[in-house]
Write an enzyme that holds these catalytic residues in place. Structure first.
Site, PDB file in Angstrom:
ATOM      1  N   ASP A  33       6.761 -54.955  35.741  1.00  0.00           N
ATOM      2  CA  ASP A  33       6.548 -55.144  37.168  1.00  0.00           C
ATOM      3  C   ASP A  33       5.702 -53.996  37.716  1.00  0.00           C
ATOM      4  OD1 ASP A  33       6.632 -55.539  39.875  1.00  0.00           O
ATOM      5  OD2 ASP A  33       8.811 -55.286  40.077  1.00  0.00           O
ATOM      6  N   GLU A  54      -5.464 -26.197  28.190  1.00  0.00           N
ATOM      7  CA  GLU A  54      -4.552 -25.057  28.118  1.00  0.00           C
ATOM      8  C   GLU A  54      -3.532 -25.153  29.262  1.00  0.00           C
ATOM      9  OE1 GLU A  54      -6.999 -21.572  28.334  1.00  0.00           O
ATOM     10  OE2 GLU A  54      -7.726 -21.766  26.278  1.00  0.00           O
ATOM     11  N   GLU A  90      -0.343 -24.366  31.274  1.00  0.00           N
ATOM     12  CA  GLU A  90       0.666 -23.304  31.355  1.00  0.00           C
ATOM     13  C   GLU A  90       1.909 -23.849  32.048  1.00  0.00           C
ATOM     14  OE1 GLU A  90      -2.532 -19.611  31.780  1.00  0.00           O
ATOM     15  OE2 GLU A  90      -1.727 -20.598  33.571  1.00  0.00           O
ATOM     16  N   GLU A 123       2.745 -15.685  29.022  1.00  0.00           N
ATOM     17  CA  GLU A 123       1.622 -15.501  29.935  1.00  0.00           C
ATOM     18  C   GLU A 123       1.867 -14.290  30.850  1.00  0.00           C
ATOM     19  OE1 GLU A 123      -1.215 -15.886  31.173  1.00  0.00           O
ATOM     20  OE2 GLU A 123      -2.087 -17.250  29.692  1.00  0.00           O
ATOM     21  N   GLU A 159       2.327 -20.173  27.574  1.00  0.00           N
ATOM     22  CA  GLU A 159       1.179 -21.017  27.231  1.00  0.00           C
ATOM     23  C   GLU A 159       1.240 -21.350  25.741  1.00  0.00           C
ATOM     24  OE1 GLU A 159      -3.611 -20.497  26.748  1.00  0.00           O
ATOM     25  OE2 GLU A 159      -2.757 -19.854  28.663  1.00  0.00           O
ATOM     26  N   HIS A 164      -6.703 -24.843  32.147  1.00  0.00           N
ATOM     27  CA  HIS A 164      -8.124 -24.708  31.830  1.00  0.00           C
ATOM     28  C   HIS A 164      -8.531 -25.819  30.871  1.00  0.00           C
ATOM     29  CE1 HIS A 164      -7.425 -20.110  32.494  1.00  0.00           C
ATOM     30  NE2 HIS A 164      -7.287 -20.817  33.599  1.00  0.00           N
ATOM     31  N   ARG A 215     -14.154 -13.708  34.055  1.00  0.00           N
ATOM     32  CA  ARG A 215     -13.240 -14.823  34.266  1.00  0.00           C
ATOM     33  C   ARG A 215     -12.948 -15.118  35.730  1.00  0.00           C
ATOM     34  NH1 ARG A 215     -10.044 -15.795  29.334  1.00  0.00           N
ATOM     35  NH2 ARG A 215     -10.873 -14.479  27.693  1.00  0.00           N
ATOM     36  N   GLU A 256     -15.737 -23.923  29.745  1.00  0.00           N
ATOM     37  CA  GLU A 256     -14.334 -23.832  30.163  1.00  0.00           C
ATOM     38  C   GLU A 256     -14.261 -23.943  31.683  1.00  0.00           C
ATOM     39  OE1 GLU A 256     -10.490 -20.761  30.064  1.00  0.00           O
ATOM     40  OE2 GLU A 256     -12.478 -20.055  29.476  1.00  0.00           O
ATOM     41  N   ARG A 286     -11.991 -23.803  34.824  1.00  0.00           N
ATOM     42  CA  ARG A 286     -10.739 -23.059  34.977  1.00  0.00           C
ATOM     43  C   ARG A 286      -9.912 -23.435  36.205  1.00  0.00           C
ATOM     44  NH1 ARG A 286     -10.307 -18.443  32.160  1.00  0.00           N
ATOM     45  NH2 ARG A 286      -9.370 -17.281  33.882  1.00  0.00           N
TER      46      ARG A 286
END
Length: 442
Positions: free
Chosen positions: A52, A130, A132, A187, A194, A243, A314, A331, A333
């Site tokens: 359903d 990745e 976390e 982490e 992670e 990420h 970063r 990557e 992020r």
């Protein structure tokens, strides 16, 4: 692995499987399933299991509720945790009674975007996610508390990392289910963890994210802990991201690599990144889909809040990891683990493909720490910010032809409606912070 219908029927009998979960994902990213006894397995493998759809968030109205589950045989796995009866799982695509794919099925939406990539000459989108998560203690009733299970930090060991045993068991369980786990660690924030697993094609990667969440929560509960993928569970601490490392392939060739380029990046990679940056504000409502998501995207906690890229730091939204050759990748992020992984990958792919189609110019990299730049410096460098809240993100999304096309009319309308309701509930609530600030002041 590749399984035939006969393989699955034989394994189910040999392993004494008693129940099968036919699993799919609703529009908000929540795993749903219909559990059937093994006696109904052959019927399910013939795509004859009905459910359903009107009861599922973001699916259909009650007058058009009949839908069918088509199992993807490659997703067959027996859950390794011990129960009285062995249980297996198949991830399914959702179809209408006339045999057409359901337009609002998130897995189907990602498949549509991958088909567009294929038509452009890309045979695969590879993704290394990745996600976390945090581990909290539970109370005597098994309900989650706000008490973290440890006070460890980045890469800490026991006794600081008290989640070590739970995390190790999660890894072992994932490996039993076919994951190739590359690393696991504590982490930055207390109670935050992670686990990284090997990249896969986009559909498998999204399937793995959903399976990963299920395993993490199940094993944590066995350890008397509550695992949450909430983006920002505690004020003043880092939030949880997801990420997404991604690259496009044609056969065995990584289309993001060019050894003659200074950074080893092909024009395709640069166009793709330009598309991601161009549409980042528009797809944020999908990659960062909750009110809470935007409390992670603030300066000071390692989460990206500025739309820029770099190969050497970063703080921007896009980073280029150092590996080259087949491992060349982008990557992204900003996504968080509350995102529906199928939709998140679909909109990022669509944005990147738009960059390739239009050969968008990639802005210059930002190799400074953006967090310490003033607003004037960011404006001078042409660095936009991601949306500051869910409402702003929703407004950006509905104005974008590229992102609305990626979702399709059905998913867009239902997702927008559900998130407007979420925002309105949040907006009209009176929160403890307001009472703390204003009760005695006014």
């Amino acid at each position: 692995m590749s399984f035939s219908k006969e393989d699955i029927l034989r394994i189910a009998k040999d392993e004494n499987v008693r129940f099968i979960r036919l699993q799919f994902t609703d529009l908000l990213g929540t795993i749903k399933n219909v559990e059937i006894p093994v006696s109904q397995l052959e019927k399910a493998l013939d795509n004859k299991m009905m459910f359903d759809g009107s009861s599922i968030e973001g699916y259909v109205r009650i007058e058009e509720s009949d839908m069918y589950l088509y199992p993807d045989l490659s997703t067959w796995v027996i859950f390794p945790w011990v129960t009285d009866s062995r249980v297996a799982r198949l991830i399914c695509d959702v179809y209408m009674p006339d045999g057409t794919p359901f337009a609002g099925d998130p897995r189907g939406i990602l498949k549509r975007c991958l088909l567009e990539a294929e038509e452009m000459g890309f045979t695969a989108m590879n993704v290394g996610p990745e996600p976390e998560f945090f581990l909290f203690r539970t109370d005597e009733k098994g309900n989650p508390t706000t008490e973290l299970n440890d006070q460890g930090g980045y890469f800490d060991l026991a006794p600081m990392d008290l989640g070590e045993n739970c995390r190790r068991e999660i890894v072992l369980t994932l490996e039993e289910m076919g994951f190739e786990v590359e690393a696991s660690h504590h982490e930055v924030a207390s109670g935050q963890h992670e686990i990284d697993f090997k990249y896969a094609d986009a559909i498998k990667a999204a399937d793995q994210i959903q399976t990963f969440k299920l395993v993490v929560k199940t094993v944590a509960r066995q350890h008397g802990l509550h695992a949450t993928f909430m983006p920002k569970p505690l004020f003043g601490m880092n939030g949880s991201g997801m990420h997404a490392h991604q690259s496009l392939f044609n056969g065995n060739e990584n289309m993001f690599y060019d050894e003659s380029d200074t950074l080893g990046l092909s024009k395709t990679a640069r166009y793709y990144m330009a598309g991601i940056l161009k549409h980042a504000r528009a797809f944020a409502a999908i990659t960062n889909p909750t009110v809470n998501s935007y409390k992670r995207l603030v300066p000071g906690y390692e989460a990206p809040c500025y739309v820029a890229w770099s190969a050497s730091n970063r703080s921007p939204m896009i980073r280029i990891p150092a590996s080259r050759g087949l491992s060349t990748r982008v990557e992204v992020r900003n996504p968080d683990p509350a995102a529906n992984p199928y939709l998140a990958l679909a909109v990022m792919l669509k944005a990147g493909l738009d960059g390739i189609k239009r050969q968008l110019d990639l802005p210059a990299p930002i190799d400074r720490n953006i967090y310490v730049m003033s607003e004037e410096e960011r404006i001078e460098e042409g660095i936009p910010s991601l949306p500051s809240d869910l409402k702003e993100a929703l407004n950006e999304m509905i104005r974008s032809h590229v992102i609305t096309e990626a979702l399709g009319e059905h998913a867009l309308a239902h997702f927008y409606e559900l998130k407007e309701i979420e925002w309105d509930i949040y907006r009209t609530q009176v929160h403890q912070w307001e009472r703390d600030q204003y009760m005695t002041l006014y």
